[in-house]
Design an enzyme around this catalytic site. Sequence first.
Site, PDB file in Angstrom:
ATOM      1  CB  CYS A 137      -0.932   0.016   1.203  1.00 62.46           C
ATOM      2  SG  CYS A 137      -2.201  -1.266   1.154  1.00 62.46           S
ATOM      3  CG  HIS A 183      -5.791   2.340  -0.646  1.00 67.97           C
ATOM      4  ND1 HIS A 183      -4.588   2.841  -1.115  1.00 67.97           N
ATOM      5  CD2 HIS A 183      -5.469   1.310   0.204  1.00 67.97           C
ATOM      6  CE1 HIS A 183      -3.593   2.155  -0.584  1.00 67.97           C
ATOM      7  NE2 HIS A 183      -4.107   1.218   0.212  1.00 67.97           N
ATOM      8  N   GLY A 189       0.765  -3.974   4.083  1.00 71.30           N
ATOM      9  CA  GLY A 189       0.527  -5.397   4.252  1.00 71.30           C
ATOM     10  C   GLY A 189       1.769  -6.140   4.706  1.00 71.30           C
ATOM     11  CB  CYS A 219      -0.882   0.647   7.705  1.00 76.38           C
ATOM     12  SG  CYS A 219      -2.486   0.637   6.869  1.00 76.38           S
TER      13      CYS A 219
END
Length: 403
Positions: A92, A359, A391, A389
């Site tokens: 991300c 996103h 993964g 944040c």
Amino acid sequence: MRECYVFDAVRTPRGRGRKSDGALAATTPLELLKTTLTALRERNQLDTATVDEVILGCVEAVGEQGADIARLAVLYAGYDQRVPGVQVNRFCSSGLEACNLAAGQIRGGFYDLVIAGGVESMSRVPMGTAGGAWSTDPRLAIDAHFVPQGISADLMATLHGYSRRDLDALSAESHHRAAAAWAEGRFARSIVPVTDPLGLGVLDRDELVRPDATIESLGKLAPSFVEMGEKFGFDQVAIQRYPSVERIAHVHHAGNSSGIADGAANVLLGSAEAGQRLGKRPRARIVAAGSIGSEPCIMLTGPADAAHKVLARAGMTIADIDLFEVNEAFAAVPMLFCERTGASPEQTNPNGGAIAMGHPLGATGAILLGTALDELERTGKGTALVTLCVGAGMATATILERV
């Protein structure tokens, strides 16, 4: 060590990432990148032969997004053939990681002028298409206590006592802030409308914003992760890792989680000398940047630690930051960030976030950097911290200072 400056930042609007009805579903990822790369060239009267590198984040780098999409986008956008391109993946935060890598190369003196950013067409290359051992190889998945991110988000909310109403209130506010930002033209400097091959308009504003969202309307949505948690056993995997939890409260749903989206973004970064050659005054400088690893089962708790790491590197504290852009992967993420850092919710995502606008995985980090830059200039404030944040338990952060 040289400074790295930001000279410009552009992005497409974010389209709904559904093949059935997303406005950008018929637009290929290469077309999205051509839109932003062309805008950077034209807005800055850029001789593309002076660009040392193009670095692009892309998470699902297969199919239409495979085969080093950064280099292919350079060619497709008509840049000088001597410009190389490289694709990076930190899930991300890939778009922000691309910008941080560019900043490091510029500060180190290897390059003078770099375009960084990212792309993701989630309607055309769905999340998870690339596969990977994290979720499929039991030798890794068992040791890492792999669970889907939605389970991690619900685990976070359970551990920290965030209620469904708390999360829905944050989400409704994200939509209201995004709607107000669009109504006031706050994104106008950075948005590049997407057109079709005939030049007809396809999308000129973020498609997912719901100005009428309320706590009550969001409260009618069913939790999204009950079945995978209870029927497929992922709740028990998470509880095995966090035995203090008796039962996971499933409080996240489609309305308080980030929207699946299509989009692209690019940032023009360079040294002071490159700016002089361009005749461009820098808009901001990259003060510090970095990434951290965190516990992979809960996986979404890293932004506060990443923020503290880059603040320490810069010799700064939270009190020195005027604005925070924290990716709203799930509503629990910015809530925990503010709790752990002391950042004010009013200073965090003042123009809404991914819950309201979507996103597009590989692009979001670069979008947030551009959003922070525009907001600093609009308000006359000095510093911003951008963080996401990631993964498998990571997070990335960058400190930006307006020039």
